[in-house]
Write a protein that holds these residues in place. Sequence first.
Motif, PDB file in Angstrom:
ATOM      1  N   ARG A 250       0.839  -1.197   0.000  1.00  9.22           N
ATOM      2  CA  ARG A 250       0.000   0.000   0.000  1.00  9.22           C
ATOM      3  C   ARG A 250       0.882   1.259   0.000  1.00  9.22           C
ATOM      4  N   VAL A 251       1.121   1.790  -1.212  1.00  6.02           N
ATOM      5  CA  VAL A 251       1.906   3.011  -1.389  1.00  6.02           C
ATOM      6  C   VAL A 251       0.943   4.121  -1.803  1.00  6.02           C
ATOM      7  N   TYR A 252       0.933   5.213  -1.041  1.00  6.89           N
ATOM      8  CA  TYR A 252      -0.005   6.304  -1.303  1.00  6.89           C
ATOM      9  C   TYR A 252       0.731   7.609  -1.599  1.00  6.89           C
ATOM     10  N   ALA A 253       0.091   8.445  -2.412  1.00  4.88           N
ATOM     11  CA  ALA A 253       0.621   9.771  -2.720  1.00  4.88           C
ATOM     12  C   ALA A 253      -0.013  10.800  -1.782  1.00  4.88           C
ATOM     13  N   HIS A 254       0.781  11.754  -1.365  1.00  6.09           N
ATOM     14  CA  HIS A 254       0.278  12.859  -0.542  1.00  6.09           C
ATOM     15  C   HIS A 254       0.603  14.160  -1.260  1.00  6.09           C
ATOM     16  N   SER A 255      -0.420  14.929  -1.597  1.00  3.71           N
ATOM     17  CA  SER A 255      -0.211  16.169  -2.336  1.00  3.71           C
ATOM     18  C   SER A 255       0.389  17.247  -1.435  1.00  3.71           C
ATOM     19  N   PHE A 256       1.441  17.882  -1.935  1.00  6.38           N
ATOM     20  CA  PHE A 256       2.098  18.958  -1.194  1.00  6.38           C
ATOM     21  C   PHE A 256       1.115  20.074  -0.848  1.00  6.38           C
ATOM     22  N   SER A 257       0.105  20.275  -1.689  1.00  7.76           N
ATOM     23  CA  SER A 257      -0.853  21.363  -1.450  1.00  7.76           C
ATOM     24  C   SER A 257      -1.634  21.161  -0.149  1.00  7.76           C
ATOM     25  N   GLU A 258      -1.720  19.907   0.342  1.00  7.70           N
ATOM     26  CA  GLU A 258      -2.461  19.622   1.570  1.00  7.70           C
ATOM     27  C   GLU A 258      -1.681  19.968   2.831  1.00  7.70           C
ATOM     28  N   SER A 259      -0.362  20.095   2.717  1.00  6.80           N
ATOM     29  CA  SER A 259       0.433  20.328   3.929  1.00  6.80           C
ATOM     30  C   SER A 259       1.443  21.457   3.788  1.00  6.80           C
ATOM     31  N   CYS A 260       1.440  22.139   2.646  1.00  4.13           N
ATOM     32  CA  CYS A 260       2.319  23.298   2.483  1.00  4.13           C
ATOM     33  C   CYS A 260       1.851  24.413   3.415  1.00  4.13           C
ATOM     34  N   VAL A 261       2.773  25.058   4.089  1.00  6.76           N
ATOM     35  CA  VAL A 261       2.444  26.143   5.009  1.00  6.76           C
ATOM     36  C   VAL A 261       2.617  27.470   4.284  1.00  6.76           C
ATOM     37  N   HIS A 262       1.528  28.201   4.156  1.00  6.07           N
ATOM     38  CA  HIS A 262       1.598  29.513   3.501  1.00  6.07           C
ATOM     39  C   HIS A 262       0.365  30.318   3.884  1.00  6.07           C
ATOM     40  N   GLY A 263       0.461  31.629   3.727  1.00  9.26           N
ATOM     41  CA  GLY A 263      -0.670  32.495   4.014  1.00  9.26           C
ATOM     42  C   GLY A 263      -1.732  32.398   2.928  1.00  9.26           C
ATOM     43  N   GLU A 264      -2.880  32.960   3.206  1.00  9.32           N
ATOM     44  CA  GLU A 264      -3.994  32.837   2.264  1.00  9.32           C
ATOM     45  C   GLU A 264      -3.689  33.469   0.917  1.00  9.32           C
ATOM     46  N   THR A 265      -2.884  34.518   0.907  1.00 10.91           N
ATOM     47  CA  THR A 265      -2.571  35.191  -0.357  1.00 10.91           C
ATOM     48  C   THR A 265      -1.230  34.747  -0.941  1.00 10.91           C
ATOM     49  N   GLU A 266      -0.551  33.799  -0.278  1.00  7.42           N
ATOM     50  CA  GLU A 266       0.760  33.347  -0.742  1.00  7.42           C
ATOM     51  C   GLU A 266       0.632  32.038  -1.515  1.00  7.42           C
ATOM     52  N   PRO A 267       1.462  31.845  -2.539  1.00  5.68           N
ATOM     53  CA  PRO A 267       1.417  30.583  -3.280  1.00  5.68           C
ATOM     54  C   PRO A 267       2.115  29.468  -2.500  1.00  5.68           C
ATOM     55  N   ALA A 268       1.816  28.223  -2.864  1.00  2.00           N
ATOM     56  CA  ALA A 268       2.589  27.095  -2.321  1.00  2.00           C
ATOM     57  C   ALA A 268       3.993  27.176  -2.902  1.00  2.00           C
ATOM     58  N   TYR A 269       5.003  27.115  -2.033  1.00  4.48           N
ATOM     59  CA  TYR A 269       6.390  27.372  -2.468  1.00  4.48           C
ATOM     60  C   TYR A 269       7.249  26.140  -2.228  1.00  4.48           C
ATOM     61  N   TRP A 270       7.899  25.672  -3.271  1.00  4.28           N
ATOM     62  CA  TRP A 270       8.887  24.591  -3.161  1.00  4.28           C
ATOM     63  C   TRP A 270       9.938  24.817  -4.237  1.00  4.28           C
ATOM     64  N   ARG A 271      11.202  24.846  -3.854  1.00  3.99           N
ATOM     65  CA  ARG A 271      12.264  25.095  -4.826  1.00  3.99           C
ATOM     66  C   ARG A 271      13.415  24.113  -4.621  1.00  3.99           C
ATOM     67  N   ASP A 272      13.890  23.596  -5.746  1.00  5.38           N
ATOM     68  CA  ASP A 272      15.182  22.914  -5.759  1.00  5.38           C
ATOM     69  C   ASP A 272      16.178  23.929  -6.295  1.00  5.38           C
ATOM     70  N   VAL A 273      16.973  24.507  -5.397  1.00  7.72           N
ATOM     71  CA  VAL A 273      17.922  25.547  -5.833  1.00  7.72           C
ATOM     72  C   VAL A 273      19.222  24.873  -6.279  1.00  7.72           C
ATOM     73  N   GLY A 274      19.084  23.910  -7.185  1.00 11.55           N
ATOM     74  CA  GLY A 274      20.194  23.028  -7.524  1.00 11.55           C
ATOM     75  C   GLY A 274      21.105  23.516  -8.620  1.00 11.55           C
TER      76      GLY A 274
END
Length: 421
Positions: A250-274
Amino acid sequence: MSKEAPRFVSLLTKNTVALILAGGRGSRLKQLTDWRAKPGVPFGGKFRIIDFPLSNCMNSGIRRMGVVTQYKSHSLIKHIQRGWGFLRGEFNEFVDLLPAQQRVSEDTWYQGTADAVYQNLDILRVYKPDYVLILAGDHIYKMDYGEMIANHVRSEADMTVACIEVPLKEASAFGVMAAAEDGRVTEFVEKPEDPPAMPGNPDVALCSMGIYVFNAAFLYEQLVRDADDPKSEHDFGKNIIPHLIDAKYRVYAHSFSESCVHGETEPAYWRDVGTVDAYWEANLDLARITPELNLYDRDWPIWTYQEQLPPAKFVFGGMAVDSLVSGGCIISGANVRHSVLFSNVHVHEGAFLEEAVVLPDVHIGHGAILKQVVLDKGCRIPPGMAIGINRAEDEKRFHVTKRGITLVTPEMLGQNFHHFR
Protein backbone atom coordinates in the motif's frame (compact mmCIF):
# COMPACT_ATOMS: atom_id res chain seq x y z
CA MET A 1 -2.67 24.63 3.94
CA SER A 2 -3.07 28.14 5.34
CA LYS A 3 -0.95 28.83 8.40
CA GLU A 4 -4.14 29.64 10.34
CA ALA A 5 -5.17 25.96 10.14
CA PRO A 6 -4.53 23.75 13.19
CA ARG A 7 -1.18 22.01 13.31
CA PHE A 8 -0.84 18.25 13.67
CA VAL A 9 1.47 18.19 16.69
CA SER A 10 0.30 14.92 18.14
CA LEU A 11 1.36 11.46 19.24
CA LEU A 12 1.93 10.71 15.56
CA THR A 13 4.67 13.31 15.22
CA LYS A 14 6.06 12.51 18.67
CA ASN A 15 6.42 8.86 17.62
CA THR A 16 8.16 9.77 14.37
CA VAL A 17 11.90 9.97 13.69
CA ALA A 18 12.99 12.10 10.73
CA LEU A 19 16.08 11.21 8.71
CA ILE A 20 17.37 14.03 6.53
CA LEU A 21 19.57 12.84 3.65
CA ALA A 22 22.24 15.55 3.45
CA GLY A 23 25.18 13.72 1.91
CA GLY A 24 25.02 14.95 -1.68
CA ARG A 25 27.43 17.30 -3.35
CA GLY A 26 24.98 19.10 -5.66
CA SER A 27 27.43 19.29 -8.56
CA ARG A 28 25.12 21.52 -10.64
CA LEU A 29 25.95 24.33 -8.21
CA LYS A 30 29.48 24.17 -9.66
CA GLN A 31 32.19 25.71 -7.46
CA LEU A 32 29.70 26.67 -4.71
CA THR A 33 29.94 23.04 -3.58
CA ASP A 34 33.71 22.58 -3.96
CA TRP A 35 34.10 22.86 -0.18
CA ARG A 36 30.62 22.07 1.16
CA ALA A 37 27.69 19.74 0.60
CA LYS A 38 24.63 21.27 -1.09
CA PRO A 39 22.51 21.27 2.14
CA GLY A 40 25.27 23.38 3.74
CA VAL A 41 25.12 26.13 1.09
CA PRO A 42 24.08 29.51 2.59
CA PHE A 43 20.64 30.77 1.54
CA GLY A 44 18.39 33.77 2.16
CA GLY A 45 20.81 36.15 3.84
CA LYS A 46 21.35 34.22 7.08
CA PHE A 47 20.28 30.58 6.68
CA ARG A 48 21.65 27.41 5.16
CA ILE A 49 19.52 25.13 2.98
CA ILE A 50 19.43 22.38 5.66
CA ASP A 51 17.63 24.80 8.03
CA PHE A 52 14.39 24.48 6.05
CA PRO A 53 13.71 20.73 6.52
CA LEU A 54 15.04 20.91 10.09
CA SER A 55 12.72 23.84 10.89
CA ASN A 56 9.79 22.04 9.26
CA CYS A 57 10.44 19.11 11.62
CA MET A 58 10.61 21.38 14.67
CA ASN A 59 7.44 23.26 13.75
CA SER A 60 5.63 20.00 12.96
CA GLY A 61 6.39 18.62 16.43
CA ILE A 62 9.05 16.14 15.28
CA ARG A 63 11.88 16.56 17.76
CA ARG A 64 13.91 13.44 16.95
CA MET A 65 16.01 13.98 13.85
CA GLY A 66 19.03 12.39 12.25
CA VAL A 67 21.10 14.15 9.57
CA VAL A 68 22.85 11.71 7.25
CA THR A 69 26.07 13.27 5.92
CA GLN A 70 28.81 12.17 3.54
CA TYR A 71 30.35 14.64 1.04
CA LYS A 72 32.53 17.45 2.50
CA SER A 73 30.30 17.77 5.53
CA HIS A 74 32.47 19.80 7.91
CA SER A 75 30.71 23.16 7.51
CA LEU A 76 27.32 21.42 7.62
CA ILE A 77 28.21 19.55 10.83
CA LYS A 78 29.62 22.71 12.42
CA HIS A 79 26.45 24.63 11.53
CA ILE A 80 24.15 21.96 13.03
CA GLN A 81 26.23 21.67 16.20
CA ARG A 82 26.12 25.43 16.76
CA GLY A 83 22.61 26.20 15.56
CA TRP A 84 20.67 23.09 16.55
CA GLY A 85 22.14 22.28 19.94
CA PHE A 86 19.16 23.75 21.83
CA LEU A 87 17.13 20.50 21.86
CA ARG A 88 17.05 18.67 25.21
CA GLY A 89 18.20 15.08 25.28
CA GLU A 90 16.49 14.71 28.69
CA PHE A 91 13.14 15.13 26.88
CA ASN A 92 14.15 12.70 24.12
CA GLU A 93 14.74 15.55 21.66
CA PHE A 94 17.82 15.57 19.45
CA VAL A 95 19.48 16.21 16.12
CA ASP A 96 21.91 13.33 15.64
CA LEU A 97 24.67 13.54 13.04
CA LEU A 98 25.02 10.31 11.07
CA PRO A 99 28.15 10.51 8.91
CA ALA A 100 29.06 7.67 6.56
CA GLN A 101 31.17 5.44 8.80
CA GLN A 102 31.11 2.00 7.17
CA ARG A 103 28.88 0.57 9.90
CA VAL A 104 27.72 -2.37 7.77
CA SER A 105 30.69 -3.04 5.51
CA GLU A 106 34.22 -1.75 5.82
CA ASP A 107 34.45 -1.58 2.03
CA THR A 108 31.69 0.91 1.17
CA TRP A 109 30.37 4.35 2.00
CA TYR A 110 26.72 5.18 1.33
CA GLN A 111 25.82 3.67 -2.06
CA GLY A 112 22.35 5.21 -2.58
CA THR A 113 19.51 6.83 -0.65
CA ALA A 114 18.14 3.53 0.64
CA ASP A 115 21.62 2.28 1.56
CA ALA A 116 22.23 5.47 3.55
CA VAL A 117 19.23 4.59 5.74
CA TYR A 118 20.07 0.87 5.80
CA GLN A 119 23.57 1.57 7.13
CA ASN A 120 21.97 3.35 10.10
CA LEU A 121 19.36 0.68 10.87
CA ASP A 122 20.96 -0.22 14.18
CA ILE A 123 20.68 3.42 15.30
CA LEU A 124 17.10 3.73 14.00
CA ARG A 125 16.03 0.64 15.94
CA VAL A 126 17.37 2.13 19.19
CA TYR A 127 15.10 5.16 18.66
CA LYS A 128 12.04 2.81 18.52
CA PRO A 129 9.85 5.03 16.31
CA ASP A 130 6.44 4.01 15.01
CA TYR A 131 7.03 6.00 11.80
CA VAL A 132 10.11 7.09 9.89
CA LEU A 133 10.04 10.29 7.83
CA ILE A 134 12.75 10.46 5.16
CA LEU A 135 13.60 13.89 3.76
CA ALA A 136 15.93 15.40 1.18
CA GLY A 137 18.18 17.98 2.82
CA ASP A 138 18.51 20.29 -0.17
CA HIS A 139 15.13 21.90 -0.93
CA ILE A 140 13.56 25.19 0.16
CA TYR A 141 9.94 24.96 1.37
CA LYS A 142 7.65 25.14 4.41
CA MET A 143 5.60 22.00 5.12
CA ASP A 144 3.65 20.57 8.05
CA TYR A 145 4.81 16.95 8.09
CA GLY A 146 2.14 16.19 10.70
CA GLU A 147 -0.52 16.47 7.99
CA MET A 148 1.34 13.97 5.83
CA ILE A 149 1.84 11.48 8.67
CA ALA A 150 -1.84 11.73 9.66
CA ASN A 151 -2.79 11.11 6.02
CA HIS A 152 -0.46 8.09 5.97
CA VAL A 153 -2.17 6.59 9.03
CA ARG A 154 -5.69 7.31 7.75
CA SER A 155 -4.87 5.55 4.46
CA GLU A 156 -3.45 2.52 6.33
CA ALA A 157 -0.46 2.90 4.02
CA ASP A 158 2.82 1.03 4.21
CA MET A 159 4.55 3.99 2.59
CA THR A 160 3.45 7.50 1.60
CA VAL A 161 5.23 9.66 -0.99
CA ALA A 162 4.82 13.46 -1.03
CA CYS A 163 4.18 14.71 -4.54
CA ILE A 164 4.00 17.93 -6.49
CA GLU A 165 2.75 18.81 -9.95
CA VAL A 166 5.66 19.71 -12.24
CA PRO A 167 5.59 21.00 -15.85
CA LEU A 168 6.06 18.02 -18.15
CA LYS A 169 9.21 19.43 -19.76
CA GLU A 170 10.94 19.52 -16.34
CA ALA A 171 9.63 16.20 -15.02
CA SER A 172 12.50 14.02 -16.29
CA ALA A 173 14.57 15.27 -13.33
CA PHE A 174 12.11 13.64 -10.87
CA GLY A 175 10.51 10.35 -9.99
CA VAL A 176 7.19 10.41 -11.87
CA MET A 177 4.12 8.57 -10.59
CA ALA A 178 0.53 7.75 -11.41
CA ALA A 179 -2.10 7.51 -8.67
CA ALA A 180 -5.68 6.25 -8.47
CA GLU A 181 -8.53 8.48 -7.25
CA ASP A 182 -8.04 7.34 -3.65
CA GLY A 183 -4.36 8.36 -3.82
CA ARG A 184 -2.90 4.87 -4.15
CA VAL A 185 0.21 4.89 -6.35
CA THR A 186 -0.12 2.57 -9.34
CA GLU A 187 3.07 3.38 -11.26
CA PHE A 188 6.45 4.94 -10.48
CA VAL A 189 9.35 5.67 -12.84
CA GLU A 190 12.57 7.33 -11.67
CA LYS A 191 13.77 10.19 -13.91
CA PRO A 192 12.18 8.96 -17.17
CA GLU A 193 13.38 10.43 -20.46
CA ASP A 194 9.77 10.67 -21.65
CA PRO A 195 7.69 11.31 -18.50
CA PRO A 196 4.00 10.39 -18.57
CA ALA A 197 1.51 13.25 -18.10
CA MET A 198 -1.27 13.34 -15.52
CA PRO A 199 -4.63 12.12 -16.84
CA GLY A 200 -6.62 15.07 -18.17
CA ASN A 201 -3.65 17.43 -17.87
CA PRO A 202 -1.16 16.84 -20.71
CA ASP A 203 1.25 19.61 -19.64
CA VAL A 204 1.89 18.38 -16.09
CA ALA A 205 3.41 15.30 -14.41
CA LEU A 206 2.91 14.10 -10.84
CA CYS A 207 6.39 14.00 -9.31
CA SER A 208 7.96 12.74 -6.09
CA MET A 209 9.45 15.35 -3.76
CA GLY A 210 11.82 12.82 -2.17
CA ILE A 211 9.76 12.99 1.05
CA TYR A 212 8.61 9.59 2.35
CA VAL A 213 6.74 8.28 5.40
CA PHE A 214 7.14 4.59 6.32
CA ASN A 215 5.78 2.39 9.05
CA ALA A 216 9.05 1.71 10.86
CA ALA A 217 8.91 -2.11 10.96
CA PHE A 218 7.93 -2.22 7.27
CA LEU A 219 10.84 0.05 6.34
CA TYR A 220 13.33 -2.16 8.17
CA GLU A 221 12.07 -5.26 6.33
CA GLN A 222 12.30 -3.59 2.94
CA LEU A 223 15.78 -2.18 3.52
CA VAL A 224 17.12 -5.59 4.58
CA ARG A 225 15.50 -7.21 1.54
CA ASP A 226 16.94 -4.55 -0.77
CA ALA A 227 20.42 -4.79 0.77
CA ASP A 228 20.46 -8.52 -0.05
CA ASP A 229 19.61 -7.88 -3.73
CA PRO A 230 22.86 -7.80 -5.74
CA LYS A 231 21.10 -6.18 -8.72
CA SER A 232 19.76 -3.23 -6.72
CA GLU A 233 21.32 0.24 -6.73
CA HIS A 234 19.88 0.65 -3.20
CA ASP A 235 17.93 3.77 -4.06
CA PHE A 236 14.38 4.64 -2.96
CA GLY A 237 13.29 6.01 -6.33
CA LYS A 238 15.01 3.46 -8.55
CA ASN A 239 14.49 0.32 -6.49
CA ILE A 240 12.41 0.47 -3.29
CA ILE A 241 9.28 2.26 -4.57
CA PRO A 242 8.96 0.30 -7.87
CA HIS A 243 9.35 -2.97 -5.94
CA LEU A 244 6.65 -2.00 -3.42
CA ILE A 245 4.20 -1.16 -6.21
CA ASP A 246 4.96 -4.38 -8.10
CA ALA A 247 4.49 -6.37 -4.88
CA LYS A 248 1.09 -4.69 -4.31
CA TYR A 249 2.04 -3.02 -1.03
CA ARG A 250 0.00 0.00 0.00
CA VAL A 251 1.91 3.01 -1.39
CA TYR A 252 -0.01 6.30 -1.30
CA ALA A 253 0.62 9.77 -2.72
CA HIS A 254 0.28 12.86 -0.54
CA SER A 255 -0.21 16.17 -2.34
CA PHE A 256 2.10 18.96 -1.19
CA SER A 257 -0.85 21.36 -1.45
CA GLU A 258 -2.46 19.62 1.57
CA SER A 259 0.43 20.33 3.93
CA CYS A 260 2.32 23.30 2.48
CA VAL A 261 2.44 26.14 5.01
CA HIS A 262 1.60 29.51 3.50
CA GLY A 263 -0.67 32.49 4.01
CA GLU A 264 -3.99 32.84 2.26
CA THR A 265 -2.57 35.19 -0.36
CA GLU A 266 0.76 33.35 -0.74
CA PRO A 267 1.42 30.58 -3.28
CA ALA A 268 2.59 27.09 -2.32
CA TYR A 269 6.39 27.37 -2.47
CA TRP A 270 8.89 24.59 -3.16
CA ARG A 271 12.26 25.10 -4.83
CA ASP A 272 15.18 22.91 -5.76
CA VAL A 273 17.92 25.55 -5.83
CA GLY A 274 20.19 23.03 -7.52
CA THR A 275 21.66 25.21 -10.27
CA VAL A 276 23.52 28.52 -10.05
CA ASP A 277 20.68 30.24 -11.93
CA ALA A 278 17.98 28.79 -9.66
CA TYR A 279 20.02 29.63 -6.55
CA TRP A 280 20.58 33.24 -7.65
CA GLU A 281 16.93 33.68 -8.62
CA ALA A 282 15.50 32.20 -5.40
CA ASN A 283 17.73 34.41 -3.25
CA LEU A 284 16.85 37.57 -5.15
CA ASP A 285 13.15 36.69 -5.02
CA LEU A 286 13.36 37.20 -1.25
CA ALA A 287 14.28 40.85 -1.82
CA ARG A 288 11.09 41.56 -3.79
CA ILE A 289 8.28 43.57 -2.17
CA THR A 290 6.09 40.46 -1.81
CA PRO A 291 8.32 37.39 -2.21
CA GLU A 292 6.73 34.01 -2.83
CA LEU A 293 8.45 32.63 0.29
CA ASN A 294 7.56 34.47 3.48
CA LEU A 295 10.52 34.45 5.90
CA TYR A 296 8.69 36.84 8.24
CA ASP A 297 6.06 34.26 9.27
CA ARG A 298 6.25 34.11 13.07
CA ASP A 299 3.91 31.11 13.19
CA TRP A 300 6.34 28.98 11.19
CA PRO A 301 9.84 30.33 11.92
CA ILE A 302 12.97 29.14 10.14
CA TRP A 303 15.60 28.41 12.78
CA THR A 304 19.32 28.74 12.17
CA TYR A 305 22.71 29.53 13.68
CA GLN A 306 23.86 33.09 13.30
CA GLU A 307 26.88 34.49 15.06
CA GLN A 308 26.32 37.54 17.24
CA LEU A 309 26.94 40.55 15.01
CA PRO A 310 26.29 44.30 15.21
CA PRO A 311 23.47 45.79 13.11
CA ALA A 312 24.03 46.65 9.45
CA LYS A 313 25.45 50.16 9.00
CA PHE A 314 25.17 52.66 6.14
CA VAL A 315 27.71 55.54 6.14
CA PHE A 316 28.92 58.29 3.78
CA GLY A 317 25.67 58.18 1.86
CA GLY A 318 25.79 54.43 1.33
CA MET A 319 22.41 53.00 0.41
CA ALA A 320 20.60 49.74 -0.31
CA VAL A 321 17.29 49.67 -2.22
CA ASP A 322 14.96 46.64 -2.53
CA SER A 323 17.58 44.49 -0.81
CA LEU A 324 18.19 42.18 2.15
CA VAL A 325 21.14 43.29 4.27
CA SER A 326 22.27 41.08 7.17
CA GLY A 327 24.03 41.82 10.46
CA GLY A 328 27.64 42.94 10.43
CA CYS A 329 27.37 44.58 6.98
CA ILE A 330 28.86 48.02 6.33
CA ILE A 331 27.85 49.88 3.17
CA SER A 332 30.15 52.88 2.93
CA GLY A 333 29.34 55.38 0.19
CA ALA A 334 28.19 52.55 -2.10
CA ASN A 335 24.98 51.87 -4.00
CA VAL A 336 23.33 48.45 -3.60
CA ARG A 337 20.22 47.65 -5.64
CA HIS A 338 17.98 44.54 -5.58
CA SER A 339 20.63 42.39 -3.90
CA VAL A 340 21.03 39.99 -0.98
CA LEU A 341 23.96 40.59 1.36
CA PHE A 342 24.77 37.89 3.91
CA SER A 343 26.60 38.59 7.19
CA ASN A 344 29.79 40.65 7.44
CA VAL A 345 29.83 42.06 3.91
CA HIS A 346 31.76 45.33 3.54
CA VAL A 347 31.05 47.44 0.44
CA HIS A 348 33.41 50.37 -0.05
CA GLU A 349 33.00 53.83 -1.52
CA GLY A 350 31.84 54.17 -5.10
CA ALA A 351 31.00 50.49 -5.53
CA PHE A 352 27.79 49.59 -7.37
CA LEU A 353 25.93 46.30 -6.89
CA GLU A 354 22.85 45.24 -8.82
CA GLU A 355 21.14 41.83 -8.59
CA ALA A 356 24.05 40.50 -6.54
CA VAL A 357 23.94 37.57 -4.10
CA VAL A 358 26.87 38.11 -1.74
CA LEU A 359 27.72 35.35 0.76
CA PRO A 360 29.30 36.06 4.17
CA ASP A 361 32.67 37.70 4.86
CA VAL A 362 33.04 39.36 1.44
CA HIS A 363 34.90 42.67 0.93
CA ILE A 364 34.07 44.71 -2.16
CA GLY A 365 36.67 47.34 -3.03
CA HIS A 366 36.29 51.01 -4.03
CA GLY A 367 34.55 51.59 -7.32
CA ALA A 368 33.85 47.93 -8.10
CA ILE A 369 30.84 47.27 -10.34
CA LEU A 370 29.01 43.95 -9.88
CA LYS A 371 25.88 42.93 -11.79
CA GLN A 372 24.05 39.59 -11.76
CA VAL A 373 26.70 37.85 -9.66
CA VAL A 374 26.97 35.24 -6.93
CA LEU A 375 30.02 35.91 -4.74
CA ASP A 376 31.10 32.96 -2.60
CA LYS A 377 32.07 33.30 1.04
CA GLY A 378 35.34 35.15 1.70
CA CYS A 379 35.83 36.80 -1.71
CA ARG A 380 37.94 39.98 -1.77
CA ILE A 381 36.92 42.02 -4.83
CA PRO A 382 39.75 44.39 -5.82
CA PRO A 383 39.06 48.12 -6.23
CA GLY A 384 37.67 49.02 -9.65
CA MET A 385 36.92 45.44 -10.73
CA ALA A 386 33.89 45.06 -13.03
CA ILE A 387 31.98 41.73 -13.12
CA GLY A 388 28.80 41.14 -15.09
CA ILE A 389 29.59 43.87 -17.65
CA ASN A 390 31.75 42.04 -20.21
CA ARG A 391 30.80 38.37 -20.55
CA ALA A 392 33.83 37.42 -22.65
CA GLU A 393 36.19 38.81 -20.01
CA ASP A 394 34.26 37.17 -17.17
CA GLU A 395 34.38 33.75 -18.84
CA LYS A 396 38.21 33.85 -18.77
CA ARG A 397 38.24 33.83 -14.95
CA PHE A 398 34.81 32.94 -13.58
CA HIS A 399 31.91 30.55 -14.16
CA VAL A 400 29.21 32.22 -16.27
CA THR A 401 25.88 30.43 -16.74
CA LYS A 402 23.93 30.36 -20.01
CA ARG A 403 21.60 32.91 -18.50
CA GLY A 404 24.54 35.21 -17.79
CA ILE A 405 24.88 34.86 -14.01
CA THR A 406 28.54 35.01 -12.94
CA LEU A 407 29.75 32.85 -10.04
CA VAL A 408 32.91 34.07 -8.32
CA THR A 409 34.89 32.16 -5.68
CA PRO A 410 38.08 33.14 -3.81
CA GLU A 411 40.05 30.54 -5.79
CA MET A 412 39.01 32.16 -9.09
CA LEU A 413 40.39 35.45 -7.74
CA GLY A 414 43.68 33.76 -6.79
CA GLN A 415 42.80 33.96 -3.09
CA ASN A 416 42.91 31.20 -0.51
CA PHE A 417 39.90 31.29 1.81
CA HIS A 418 38.43 28.09 3.19
CA HIS A 419 37.21 28.38 6.76
CA PHE A 420 35.56 25.18 5.50
CA ARG A 421 32.95 27.50 3.88
